[in-house]
Design a protein around this motif. Structure first.
Motif, mmCIF file in Angstrom:
data_model
loop_
_atom_site.group_PDB
_atom_site.id
_atom_site.type_symbol
_atom_site.label_atom_id
_atom_site.label_comp_id
_atom_site.label_asym_id
_atom_site.label_seq_id
_atom_site.Cartn_x
_atom_site.Cartn_y
_atom_site.Cartn_z
ATOM 1 N N CYS A 626 2.599 -2.397 2.176
ATOM 2 C CA CYS A 626 1.968 -1.642 3.487
ATOM 3 C C CYS A 626 2.239 -0.042 3.429
ATOM 4 N N HIS A 627 1.356 0.370 4.406
ATOM 5 C CA HIS A 627 1.550 1.902 4.234
ATOM 6 C C HIS A 627 3.022 2.424 4.806
ATOM 7 N N VAL A 687 -1.819 0.200 -1.528
ATOM 8 C CA VAL A 687 -1.155 0.190 -0.249
ATOM 9 C C VAL A 687 -2.441 0.133 0.534
ATOM 10 N N ARG A 688 -2.199 -0.748 1.538
ATOM 11 C CA ARG A 688 -2.835 -1.282 2.739
ATOM 12 C C ARG A 688 -3.260 0.166 3.310
ATOM 13 N N PRO A 689 -4.584 0.358 3.938
ATOM 14 C CA PRO A 689 -4.670 1.231 5.109
ATOM 15 C C PRO A 689 -3.942 1.514 6.166
ATOM 16 N N PRO A 690 -3.510 2.570 6.654
ATOM 17 C CA PRO A 690 -2.708 2.885 7.795
ATOM 18 C C PRO A 690 -3.129 1.949 9.047
ATOM 19 N N LEU A 691 -2.390 1.417 9.716
ATOM 20 C CA LEU A 691 -2.588 0.773 10.984
ATOM 21 C C LEU A 691 -3.299 1.593 11.756
ATOM 22 N N GLN A 692 -4.326 1.393 12.451
ATOM 23 C CA GLN A 692 -5.093 2.159 13.462
ATOM 24 C C GLN A 692 -5.691 1.337 14.485
ATOM 25 N N ILE A 693 -5.804 2.078 15.652
ATOM 26 C CA ILE A 693 -6.509 1.298 16.808
ATOM 27 C C ILE A 693 -7.176 2.117 17.720
ATOM 28 N N HIS A 715 -8.000 -1.363 12.466
ATOM 29 C CA HIS A 715 -8.324 -0.953 11.247
ATOM 30 C C HIS A 715 -6.885 -0.956 10.310
ATOM 31 N N GLY A 716 -6.977 -1.394 9.331
ATOM 32 C CA GLY A 716 -5.700 -1.452 8.459
ATOM 33 C C GLY A 716 -4.874 -2.230 8.768
ATOM 34 N N GLY A 717 -3.514 -1.938 8.035
ATOM 35 C CA GLY A 717 -2.369 -2.884 8.224
ATOM 36 C C GLY A 717 -2.894 -4.203 7.684
ATOM 37 N N ASP A 718 -2.117 -5.229 8.109
ATOM 38 C CA ASP A 718 -2.337 -6.699 7.816
ATOM 39 C C ASP A 718 -3.192 -7.492 9.119
ATOM 40 N N SER A 719 -4.478 -7.484 8.806
ATOM 41 C CA SER A 719 -5.494 -7.970 9.674
ATOM 42 C C SER A 719 -5.134 -9.332 10.342
ATOM 43 N N LEU A 750 -1.061 -1.559 19.099
ATOM 44 C CA LEU A 750 -1.530 -2.669 17.855
ATOM 45 C C LEU A 750 -0.190 -2.605 16.946
ATOM 46 N N SER A 751 0.153 -3.970 16.806
ATOM 47 C CA SER A 751 1.424 -4.067 15.653
ATOM 48 C C SER A 751 0.818 -5.282 14.831
ATOM 49 N N ASP A 752 1.309 -5.111 13.582
ATOM 50 C CA ASP A 752 1.206 -5.951 12.628
ATOM 51 C C ASP A 752 2.531 -6.388 11.993
ATOM 52 N N ASN A 753 2.500 -7.375 10.764
ATOM 53 C CA ASN A 753 3.857 -7.767 10.258
ATOM 54 C C ASN A 753 4.500 -6.608 9.014
ATOM 55 N N CYS A 754 3.888 -5.494 8.769
ATOM 56 C CA CYS A 754 4.259 -4.859 7.906
ATOM 57 C C CYS A 754 4.181 -3.311 8.122
ATOM 58 N N THR A 755 3.651 -2.670 9.377
ATOM 59 C CA THR A 755 3.631 -1.287 9.855
ATOM 60 C C THR A 755 4.897 -1.078 10.406
ATOM 61 N N PRO A 756 5.669 -0.219 10.366
ATOM 62 C CA PRO A 756 7.201 -0.027 10.965
ATOM 63 C C PRO A 756 6.755 0.525 12.386
ATOM 64 N N LEU A 757 5.560 1.403 12.648
ATOM 65 C CA LEU A 757 5.266 1.661 13.836
ATOM 66 C C LEU A 757 4.164 1.359 14.281
#
Length: 952
Positions: A626-627, A687-693, A715-719, A750-757
């Motif tokens: 993850c990013h 590395v997955r792309p950064p989580l973005q909304i 966009h990004g993260g664990d979709s 927006l949250s997922d299971n791998c991006t800390p923020l």
């Protein structure tokens, strides 16, 4: 090889000459060819800036076959430095029509040349055959190839008919020539055209040109101090600028016909030209001419040899100090053929002349050519130079050998010579101007494989009655077994000569017990001679090599012998041979050091190369992260580690370094073992792309309470684990419909299971407020007709307005003025239009318009009996703005009082009227007294009093 020295240079002068810069001179010597089946086709000598010289020879198996070029270099003491052989046999074995052979150094045309640039040697030649390329190469003073270039000439049987070569003082080289053909056809780029090109000292093209004229046959080239180029053509002297652009053509026309072959330009710009002169009965003579810098012919002399049936210019050279030297051949290819040498000063006067009979030095080797003019001319193409002696090369003997001879600047030499009486007559140079057509030559430039081989030349030829000291030592010798060797001059001991070895010994022989180079010096009162030999004792060699070495399998080690006397080669574990004192050892096994030029000696030394074991590196599996996720590297397999690159790692040398990666990274792990051997492994951390909304509203500006659709693009993260949260609107979906009543931000997380923020974004919604219509009229009711009324707009949140005034009048002004022309009660409406096409609002009011006259009507009686008729006492009239009044009984008691009250404008009092009561009781019938204070619409006060009767 024997060397002879004398204060005045001597020696036979037969075919070609250059001028050397050494005051010592050498007698004639010869160099044997590589094979006795070869034909000596062409030769040339050039002098170098270090006082040495180089000899070029062209050999063919027969007159039309392919062959090779040999270039041999001598130092200023006339000792052999090196010899190089450029073999053309492997290029093409096609035989060509007589006289048109695509060969190195055509027998008629001389399609190979050399020139000296300082201590370096330029060589140009045609490869011939199917390949048909022109090769230009540069050798340094050690005989090493600096660079070579290949130029395309044409298809098969398009061949380099002739070429001339010139070196500038800046190290550049200029090549001019002519391409001819039997079969290649007019479509080829160089057919029957002249060309010229120049390269710099690095082999880069300076210019290349092609010239269209009836016939271009370039024979000589030189330069002036301004860089202009002077080229001899069949019948002209051509002048070009430093880029090959034609400037002038000097036409040489006279009888006998003049054909310039060589040209020189002195430091003052005067031009010297030499060449052939052919009479009407085909007698060949020589001419020399001097031309001013302006092109004016100062003098021209023809040297006639009418007593011979064949005469040909062999060479022409010039020095500003000693003038001109002309060598020409006279004869009919018989035993009485001779070569003449003529010295002329710069004014054209003959200083001296010499004649040298060819048989003095052997049989002139033209028998196999038998009146073949194509082969005859090849012997007389030559270059020039300057010094204090003249240097010549000539064919010699039945085995096709080349001899180099020396003559001093006065024509003296050590063999038989006779004085020659040379007649001369004046001739004229007609100088004209001609501009040849010019276009770029489509050269195709490329590299070419050059096969260069060594040749060791050692052969002596002497005059019939030698008066020189003669030294010839044995060939270089290797002593495999033994500790002593005796070396001796191969010529018998001669009285009257002194011998001196470099060891101090003074006999003609020397007993040698140590490896080294030994020279013998022999002299008499006039001449000196010397030769050198190398002696190597195998058992005395100290190689300085280790017996055993260990390296990593991918490494190599340089094995180099300290001894510099002997010549060596190596035998590798793969049985390959490597020449030289050094070898780069890479394979495991034994490397044998051998001595060159002997098969009797065993290996001088042996070095065993062993391989260390290699480590087994592993960098771990490729991993998807993850990013900005923390990851522990998984290196293993050695004792020392190095991550390349170390970007995003906590340590470059820790196999378990921490990595926090913002993007994909490929790592190479270099692992070393205790022996220092290395192995590598790679790992890819993806590395997955950064989580973005990204938040979006279908309408960012809406009317009060209207619906808005909010949406979010992730966009990004664990979709697969995306989770949405509209913070301000308590929704968990990616879309949402709201009806906002005020402007503000709407935030989504927006949250997922791998991006800390969480990723967040916001969208701002602007709510357009509702309009509120309101107004005030000035003055207030009632108003006079025909007087203006100001309507004060007190609306809020409106974009525009519309007024209607109760009659036909309208206005879109914000606060208009209006005049009523008739009395009456009018309904006024104000429409406030909403912003952004939002809904409207409307306000209403009434305007009482009266006549301007003040009229007051006070009743004199009323009946407060509750029958609904005439129940109250009130005034009416026009022009009344406000009023107040009091009611009294006849005893003066106040029964009723009203404060100031505005007039209704209707003539009735309404709530301000007296209902005939006092303290809740109806007053008795009778007469009562009233007092009015009235203000009219102009602000004037009116005071009225009187009686009113109460009736029941």
């Amino acid at each position: 090889m024997s060397i002879y020295n004398k204060n005045i240079a001597i020696g036979a002068f037969i075919a070609f000459f250059g001028v050397i810069g050494n005051t010592n001179a050498q007698k004639a010597f010869e160099m044997e060819l590589g094979t006795v089946t070869s034909v000596l086709q062409d030769k040339k000598v050039v002098t170098c800036s270090d006082g040495g010289f180089a000899v070029k020879e062209v050999f063919h198996k027969d007159i039309y076959g392919l062959g090779s070029i040999r270039v041999t270099r001598f130092n200023s003491s006339h000792q052999l430095l090196w010899s190089r052989n450029f073999d053309n046999e492997s290029l093409d074995s096609v035989q060509c029509a007589p006289g048109y052979g695509p060969v190195v150094g055509s027998s008629r045309e001389g399609a190979s040349q050399v020139c000296a640039s300082g201590s370096n040697i330029y060589v140009v030649y045609s490869t011939g055959g199917v390949s048909n390329n022109m090769i230009i190469l540069l050798l340094n003073q050690n005989g090493n190839l600096l660079w070579h270039r290949k130029f395309y000439i044409g298809k098969r049987n398009c061949y380099l008919a002739n070429v001339c070569l010139g070196c500038t003082s800046q190290g550049k080289v200029c090549i001019a020539g002519h391409v001819d053909s039997v079969e290649c056809g007019p479509a080829e780029p160089f057919v029957n055209t002249g060309f010229m090109l120049m390269l710099d000292s690095q082999g880069n093209m300076v210019f290349n040109k092609k010239y269209f004229c009836p016939f271009f046959y370039f024979t000589g080239i030189n330069f002036d101090r301004n860089g202009n180029i002077y080229v001899c053509e069949s019948s002209y002297l051509l002048v070009f600028d430093e880029l090959g652009i034609p400037k002038k053509q000097i036409v040489i026309q006279d009888y006998p016909a003049l054909h310039p072959l060589h040209t020189f330009v002195d430091s003052n710009g005067y031009i010297y030209v030499g060449g052939d002169s052919v009479s009407q009965n085909n007698q060949i003579s020589n001419f020399a001419a001097k031309i001013s810098p302006q092109g004016e012919t100062l003098w021209c002399h023809v040297f006639d040899e009418a007593d011979y049936n064949n005469s040909d210019l062999g060479d022409f050279t010039f020095t500003e100090h000693d003038g001109l030297f002309i060598r020409h051949f006279v004869g009919d290819q018989t035993a009485t053929d001779s070569s003449h040498l003529i010295a002329i000063d710069t004014n054209g006067a003959i200083k001296w002349a010499r004649s040298f009979i060819l048989p003095v030095f052997g049989t002139f080797p033209l028998t196999s050519y038998s009146n073949n003019a194509e082969s005859y001319w090849a012997y007389f193409v030559h270059n020039v130079g300057y010094g204090k002696g003249l240097l010549s090369v000539d064919p010699y003997g039945t085995n096709w050998r080349t001899r180099v001879s020396f003559v001093d600047s006065l024509g003296n030499m050590g063999c038989v010579a006779s004085t020659l009486s040379v007649g001369y007559r004046n001739a004229k140079l007609d100088c004209g101007y001609y501009q040849p057509s010019d276009e770029g030559v489509p050269f195709r430039l490329g590299d070419s494989a050059i096969d260069i081989s060594w040749e060791r030349i050692k052969k002596l030829v002497t005059c019939e009655d030698p008066t020189y000291p003669e030294v010839e030592l044995p060939n270089d010798t290797i002593v495999c077994i033994g500790k002593i060797l005796k070396i001796k001059n191969i010529y018998p001991f001669r009285l009257g000569f002194k011998y001196l070895w470099n060891t101090g010994d003074t006999l003609d022989s020397l007993t040698v017990t140590q490896s080294g180079r030994y020279w013998l010096y022999m002299k008499n009162s006039l001449y000196t001679s010397t030769d050198t030999v190398t002696i190597v004792f195998r058992d005395q060699i100290k190689t300085g090599l280790s017996k055993k070495l260990s390296i990593c399998p991918y490494d190599s080690v340089l094995l180099s012998v300290k001894d510099t006397i002997a010549s060596y080669y190596w035998i590798t574990p793969s049985k390959k041979t490597v020449s030289g004192r050094s070898v780069m050892a890479k394979d495991s096994g034994n490397y044998y050091l051998m001595l060159n030029n002997t098969k009797a000696c065993t290996a001088v030394d042996t070095v065993h190369i062993a391989w260390y074991p290699l480590p087994q590196a592993t960098a771990g599996p490729d991993t998807l992260l993850c990013h900005n996720q923390s990851y522990t590297m998984r290196g293993a397999g050695g004792t020392v580690y190095d991550w390349i690159p170390a970007t995003y790692l906590s340590s470059a040398t820790d196999p378990h370094a921490k990595a926090i990666l913002p993007n994909k990274q490929q790592y190479i792990l270099v692992v070393s073992n205790t022996q220092g051997c290395r192995d590598t492994s790679q790992v890819l951390l993806n590395v997955r792309p950064p989580l973005q909304i990204k938040a979006h509203a279908d309408n960012a500006t809406v009317c009060f309470g209207k619906a808005v659709l909010l949406s979010a693009a992730a966009h990004g993260g664990d979709s697969l684990q995306w989770a949405y949260n509209w913070v301000n609107d308590a929704a968990k979906t990616d879309t949402l419909t709201i009806r906002p009543t005020q402007s503000g931000w709407h935030k989504i997380a927006l949250s997922d299971n791998c991006t800390p923020l969480n990723a967040t974004d916001s969208v701002y919604i602007t709510v357009v407020p509702r309009p509120q219509a309101a107004f005030q009229s000035i003055p207030g009711n009632p108003v006079k007709s025909h007087e203006p009324i100001s309507f004060l707009n007190q609306s809020l949140n409106a974009s525009s307005y519309l007024w209607t005034f109760g009659d036909t009048g309208k206005s879109s002004e914000a606060s208009p003025k209006y005049i009523y022309t008739d009395t009456g009660r009018y309904k006024v409406a104000l429409v406030a239009y909403g912003q952004n096409n939002c809904p409207n609002d409307t306000a209403y009011g009434y305007i009482q318009v009266i006549d301007g006259t003040v009229a007051i009507y006070i009743p004199n009686a009323f009946t407060p009996n509750r029958d609904g008729k005439n129940e109250t006492f009130a005034i009416s009239g026009t022009g009344i703005q406000s009023y107040s009044y009091q009611i009294y009984n006849r005893w003066g008691e106040l029964l009723y009082s009203t404060p100031w009250a505005p007039s209704t404008g209707s003539g009735t009092q309404g709530s301000n009227g007296w209902d005939g009561t006092f303290k809740g009781q109806t007053v008795p019938e009778g007469v009562y007294i009233y007092q009015f204070t009235i203000t009219d619409i102009d602000g004037y006060f009116h005071y009225l009093s009187g009686n009113v009767t109460v009736l029941k």
